[in-house]
Design a protein around this motif. Sequence first.
Motif, short mmCIF file in Angstrom:
data_model
loop_
_atom_site.label_atom_id
_atom_site.label_comp_id
_atom_site.label_asym_id
_atom_site.label_seq_id
_atom_site.Cartn_x
_atom_site.Cartn_y
_atom_site.Cartn_z
N LYS B 47 14.94 91.39 81.42
CA LYS B 47 14.64 90.04 80.94
C LYS B 47 13.62 90.04 79.80
O LYS B 47 13.75 89.30 78.83
N GLN B 48 12.63 90.90 79.93
CA GLN B 48 11.59 90.95 78.91
C GLN B 48 12.19 91.40 77.56
O GLN B 48 11.88 90.82 76.51
N GLN B 50 15.32 91.11 76.69
CA GLN B 50 16.19 90.02 76.25
C GLN B 50 15.37 88.90 75.61
O GLN B 50 15.72 88.39 74.53
N ASP B 51 14.27 88.53 76.25
CA ASP B 51 13.45 87.43 75.75
C ASP B 51 12.78 87.78 74.43
O ASP B 51 12.78 86.99 73.49
#
Lengths: 214, 187
Positions: B47-48, B50-51
Amino acid sequence: MKHNLSFYIVSAGICITAYSGTVNADEAALIPELPSAASTYTRSAPFIAPRPYIIALNESNASSKQAEMAVNKAAEFEPPLFSGSNAHKYLGLGTVLFAGLTALTAPEEECETNCPPVQPPRQTSGTSHTRFARTAAALAAATVTTGLLYHWNDFHLEDGFSDPDNQHALLGATGALLMLYAVNKSAKSTVPTSHAGIAELGGVAMAVAIKITW
Amino acid sequence: MNTQLRIAAILSGALLMNSTCVLAEEDFVGWLLDFSRTKEVKPVTDKQYQDECGECHFAYQPGLLPANSWEKLLAAEALHDHFGDNAEMDKETLSAVRAYAVENAADKSWYKRSRKIAAAAAKGQSPLRITELRYIERKHHDIPEKMVKGNKDVKSLSYCDKCHTQATKGVFDTDTVLIPNYPDWDD
């Protein structure tokens, strides 16, 4: 009957290939007015350098809306169910399936010692084993042909044997040839002939070829 | 030797002969027993990553570049000028993003398209741009200029997700391509 075997196999292969070819028949149509290839501007194109990746920032409303519409169209897009690539995939899986069925329906080993004076004639057609074997060989031929037609641009000798697509192509083609050879050898022999090992090797080569690029 | 033993022996031999698989990864058995499809590129699962990356552009899957390229691209000093933009992150975030990219780089992936990229890169390539990879260049060689550069909804090959409709899933198969304004692009 025996001498027609190759004809049947080749015919079946051609029919299946031709059928799959209808899916993508017009792929090779040339459009003469197309400009030069896109790859010519990927490396040193001036428009890439300043802001290559920023998407939709500082763009006008109109271009933002156009981009949004394009994204929506992409989201709605469904890949085709029937394509040359899919035909190749399912033909390959079918080949392995029928090769397995062929192995499972193999007759008991022929008599080698203390045989009765009169042995029943060897069956080279009409049994489940022979039908499965011929089907597998025909599917193998069709798989290789569709692979050549639809994945030709994935095969590059310059990449060497470490390239998975090259491994796939070489193993798949070898497997198909071994299966065809085994079927042909067995069908042309009126006496027990050793063909199982060759066919098994062919089937395994096909299975490994699939696994490598699965 | 009975048929089953013979098949097992041939299967084992054939797979062991696949030297790339044997030498490249420790997780050979895992790959061998995994029948899920790994034909494309591993999707982004962090997620990190991706973000942080997806904030400005399509979050390119780490499997699209070799580890050497990610090391160079995500070096702290390099992010001052990330293709013309400042993409600096705090030290901790950068460390996590870089670690994820390097761990999942093309040369450490079992996914087929990543293996192809790694094979091309093994010949001395460690480019910073995905579009400079010989493999990627070759795959796009036949796409006419008007469909990319001259296409107002695409503009550059760098925007993978403009045409590859399943790019976020790591799928770049030809069947999933839809070039904006050219619905019949492959005719």
